[in-house]
Design a protein around this motif. Structure first.
Motif, mmCIF file in Angstrom:
data_model
loop_
_atom_site.group_PDB
_atom_site.id
_atom_site.type_symbol
_atom_site.label_atom_id
_atom_site.label_comp_id
_atom_site.label_asym_id
_atom_site.label_seq_id
_atom_site.Cartn_x
_atom_site.Cartn_y
_atom_site.Cartn_z
ATOM 1 N N GLN A 88 0.704 -1.069 -0.178
ATOM 2 C CA GLN A 88 0.007 0.121 0.017
ATOM 3 C C GLN A 88 0.844 1.161 -0.045
ATOM 4 O O GLN A 88 0.526 2.309 -0.750
ATOM 5 C CB GLN A 88 -0.940 -0.085 1.174
ATOM 6 N N TYR A 89 2.117 1.288 0.699
ATOM 7 C CA TYR A 89 2.907 2.511 0.924
ATOM 8 C C TYR A 89 3.591 2.600 -0.598
ATOM 9 O O TYR A 89 3.516 3.801 -1.115
ATOM 10 C CB TYR A 89 4.003 1.990 1.673
ATOM 11 N N GLU B 11 0.779 4.030 -3.003
ATOM 12 C CA GLU B 11 0.729 5.387 -2.628
ATOM 13 C C GLU B 11 1.644 6.345 -3.038
ATOM 14 O O GLU B 11 1.512 7.368 -3.526
ATOM 15 C CB GLU B 11 0.051 5.556 -1.157
ATOM 16 N N THR C 172 1.468 6.662 -6.695
ATOM 17 C CA THR C 172 0.487 7.583 -7.120
ATOM 18 C C THR C 172 0.710 8.911 -6.830
ATOM 19 O O THR C 172 0.392 9.948 -7.514
ATOM 20 C CB THR C 172 -0.866 7.025 -6.327
#
Length: 172
Positions: free
Chosen positions: A84-85, A88, A91
């Motif tokens: 997830q890190y 993100e 992104t």
């Protein structure tokens, strides 16, 4: 009836269901307390039980089953947070680049990025593959080692040497 790791190792579905019922809620709240995300908590719980069943033959009869379940959950939770890190971060970098309206700066950045990718392409095939899996796709050393059938230490050495080689090439 109390089931053990040995029961699950032997493929006893009733034992697995009982363990699922016993630990589902406990794992969910344990994970939720650490990640503050109900989606990640539920995903962790589901992946924990999938991994428990898929790797049931490797369960230790000497270690309490609950301890093994929570160990699996912790590992999965860390992997999900790491992915997830990375997602993100990438992104965020993309949206940052889109917000900027400085063509000259973007051209310089694009040229620098092309130079980095060219340097990555000049790495040896195995080192390039390991580096991409780690730095661009967010795989852990353990995941890479398992996928490529090499030791985690070898993965670490490939990454360290790749970074060193890239730094040296980009300094020129």
């Amino acid at each position: 009836m109390r089931y053990t790791a040995q029961d699950i190792r032997l493929g006893n579905m009733a034992a697995f269901r009982m363990v699922y019922q016993m630990y589902h809620q406990k794992l969910y709240f344990f994970t939720l307390r650490h990640v503050q995300s109900s989606y990640v908590a539920e995903e962790t719980v589901q992946l924990t039980f999938i991994r428990l069943w898929e790797r049931r033959e490797s369960l230790s009869p000497d270690v309490p089953l609950g301890q093994q379940v929570f160990r699996i959950a912790k590992s999965i939770m860390i992997d999900l947070l790491r992915k997830q890190y990375v997602r993100e971060r990438h992104t965020g970098m993309l949206s940052e680049g889109m917000e900027r309206e400085q063509p000259a700066f973007d051209l310089d950045r694009k040229q620098e990025l092309e130079r980095v990718y060219l340097c990555i392409e000049n790495l040896s095939p195995v080192r390039r593959h390991v580096f991409r899996m780690s730095r661009l796709e967010g795989w852990t050393h353990k995941q890479i080692a398992e996928a490529l059938s090499i030791s985690p230490r070898t993965v670490e050495n490939h990454i360290l040497r790749a970074v060193h080689q890239l730094r040296k090439a980009l300094m020129l």
